[in-house]
Write a protein that holds these residues in place. Structure first.
Motif, PDB file in Angstrom:
ATOM      1  N   HIS A  19       0.849  -1.193   0.000  1.00 47.58           N
ATOM      2  CA  HIS A  19       0.000   0.000   0.000  1.00 47.58           C
ATOM      3  C   HIS A  19       0.891   1.253   0.000  1.00 47.58           C
ATOM      4  O   HIS A  19       1.135   1.876   1.037  1.00 47.58           O
ATOM      5  CB  HIS A  19      -0.898  -0.004   1.238  1.00 47.58           C
ATOM      6  CG  HIS A  19      -1.936   1.061   1.229  1.00 47.58           C
ATOM      7  ND1 HIS A  19      -1.658   2.370   1.510  1.00 47.58           N
ATOM      8  CD2 HIS A  19      -3.251   1.009   0.949  1.00 47.58           C
ATOM      9  CE1 HIS A  19      -2.756   3.087   1.417  1.00 47.58           C
ATOM     10  NE2 HIS A  19      -3.749   2.276   1.089  1.00 47.58           N
ATOM     11  N   LEU A  20       1.420   1.585  -1.162  1.00 50.76           N
ATOM     12  CA  LEU A  20       2.309   2.738  -1.324  1.00 50.76           C
ATOM     13  C   LEU A  20       1.802   3.621  -2.453  1.00 50.76           C
ATOM     14  O   LEU A  20       1.375   3.126  -3.498  1.00 50.76           O
ATOM     15  CB  LEU A  20       3.731   2.277  -1.672  1.00 50.76           C
ATOM     16  CG  LEU A  20       4.434   1.428  -0.632  1.00 50.76           C
ATOM     17  CD1 LEU A  20       5.715   0.840  -1.197  1.00 50.76           C
ATOM     18  CD2 LEU A  20       4.720   2.246   0.616  1.00 50.76           C
ATOM     19  N   MET A  21       1.873   4.911  -2.238  1.00 55.61           N
ATOM     20  CA  MET A  21       1.553   5.825  -3.325  1.00 55.61           C
ATOM     21  C   MET A  21       2.762   5.908  -4.257  1.00 55.61           C
ATOM     22  O   MET A  21       3.895   5.641  -3.859  1.00 55.61           O
ATOM     23  CB  MET A  21       1.194   7.219  -2.795  1.00 55.61           C
ATOM     24  CG  MET A  21      -0.128   7.236  -2.052  1.00 55.61           C
ATOM     25  SD  MET A  21      -1.530   6.522  -2.975  1.00 55.61           S
ATOM     26  CE  MET A  21      -1.668   7.639  -4.357  1.00 55.61           C
ATOM     27  N   CYS A  22       2.475   6.265  -5.476  1.00 53.38           N
ATOM     28  CA  CYS A  22       3.499   6.307  -6.518  1.00 53.38           C
ATOM     29  C   CYS A  22       3.492   7.685  -7.162  1.00 53.38           C
ATOM     30  O   CYS A  22       2.681   8.539  -6.824  1.00 53.38           O
ATOM     31  CB  CYS A  22       3.183   5.250  -7.579  1.00 53.38           C
ATOM     32  SG  CYS A  22       2.997   3.583  -6.921  1.00 53.38           S
ATOM     33  N   THR A  23       4.388   7.867  -8.102  1.00 56.64           N
ATOM     34  CA  THR A  23       4.340   9.046  -8.959  1.00 56.64           C
ATOM     35  C   THR A  23       4.270   8.568 -10.402  1.00 56.64           C
ATOM     36  O   THR A  23       4.801   7.515 -10.752  1.00 56.64           O
ATOM     37  CB  THR A  23       5.569   9.959  -8.792  1.00 56.64           C
ATOM     38  OG1 THR A  23       6.751   9.222  -9.104  1.00 56.64           O
ATOM     39  CG2 THR A  23       5.646  10.531  -7.390  1.00 56.64           C
ATOM     40  N   LEU A  24       3.612   9.366 -11.212  1.00 56.95           N
ATOM     41  CA  LEU A  24       3.564   9.157 -12.656  1.00 56.95           C
ATOM     42  C   LEU A  24       4.238  10.357 -13.295  1.00 56.95           C
ATOM     43  O   LEU A  24       3.898  11.506 -12.983  1.00 56.95           O
ATOM     44  CB  LEU A  24       2.118   9.052 -13.148  1.00 56.95           C
ATOM     45  CG  LEU A  24       1.927   9.100 -14.664  1.00 56.95           C
ATOM     46  CD1 LEU A  24       2.479   7.842 -15.328  1.00 56.95           C
ATOM     47  CD2 LEU A  24       0.455   9.294 -15.013  1.00 56.95           C
ATOM     48  N   THR A  25       5.192  10.089 -14.170  1.00 56.17           N
ATOM     49  CA  THR A  25       5.859  11.163 -14.906  1.00 56.17           C
ATOM     50  C   THR A  25       5.445  11.079 -16.364  1.00 56.17           C
ATOM     51  O   THR A  25       5.642  10.048 -17.015  1.00 56.17           O
ATOM     52  CB  THR A  25       7.387  11.053 -14.794  1.00 56.17           C
ATOM     53  OG1 THR A  25       7.750  11.087 -13.406  1.00 56.17           O
ATOM     54  CG2 THR A  25       8.075  12.188 -15.539  1.00 56.17           C
ATOM     55  N   THR A  26       4.842  12.169 -16.844  1.00 57.26           N
ATOM     56  CA  THR A  26       4.513  12.328 -18.261  1.00 57.26           C
ATOM     57  C   THR A  26       5.290  13.538 -18.754  1.00 57.26           C
ATOM     58  O   THR A  26       5.899  14.264 -17.960  1.00 57.26           O
ATOM     59  CB  THR A  26       2.996  12.545 -18.465  1.00 57.26           C
ATOM     60  OG1 THR A  26       2.577  13.705 -17.720  1.00 57.26           O
ATOM     61  CG2 THR A  26       2.191  11.328 -18.014  1.00 57.26           C
ATOM     62  N   LEU A  27       5.256  13.760 -20.051  1.00 58.23           N
ATOM     63  CA  LEU A  27       5.963  14.914 -20.612  1.00 58.23           C
ATOM     64  C   LEU A  27       4.974  15.927 -21.168  1.00 58.23           C
ATOM     65  O   LEU A  27       4.063  15.573 -21.921  1.00 58.23           O
ATOM     66  CB  LEU A  27       6.927  14.467 -21.709  1.00 58.23           C
ATOM     67  CG  LEU A  27       8.043  13.546 -21.241  1.00 58.23           C
ATOM     68  CD1 LEU A  27       8.904  13.113 -22.427  1.00 58.23           C
ATOM     69  CD2 LEU A  27       8.890  14.198 -20.165  1.00 58.23           C
TER      70      LEU A  27
END
Length: 134
Positions: A19-27
């Motif tokens: 149960h961990l939050m993540c990051t999403l990297t877009t451009l």
């Protein structure tokens, strides 16, 4: 540290179920990174990571700007000295059954079912690279 997608360790896979939050990297159109917190599920057998979101979000716009071939993205999670990143090509999926499956997977990982939203879509990431120390 790169990992073989055909032979991910049990520890690496277990890390993607915590149960961990993540990051999403877009451009962005100008090439600068747009990094936002998200919930992510990862199906190693299918090599697909899934993010549920609103169809009018900036991240969806960035993926759509990649055209029919999709957009390069990365998702990452960190806890202490452990970290994992999945890189790949993202596309937007709107089919109700596909989105419902993504919501189910989110509920399994995060222990809660998100409230229904008529504008929900799924960012489907075909994973091409796995990195990390988990």
């Amino acid at each position: 540290m790169a990992h073989d997608l055909d032979d991910l360790s049990p520890e690496y896979l277990a890390f993607w179920s915590e149960h961990l939050m993540c990051t999403l990297t877009t451009l962005r159109p100008d090439g600068t990174p747009h990094v936002v917190p998200v919930g992510v599920t990862f199906d190693a057998n299918q090599r697909i990571a899934r993010v549920i979101t609103r169809k009018d979000s900036a991240k969806v716009g960035h993926v759509l700007a990649g055209g029919p071939d999709g957009a390069r993205v990365a998702v990452c999670q960190v806890q202490g000295k452990r970290w994992a990143t999945l890189e790949g090509v993202a596309r937007i999926r709107t089919d109700a059954d596909v989105v419902a499956d993504a919501v189910r997977r989110y509920a399994e990982r995060y222990g809660r079912t998100p409230a229904p939203k008529p504008d929900r879509v799924m960012i489907e990431i075909t994973v091409t690279k796995a990195l990390g120390r988990a």
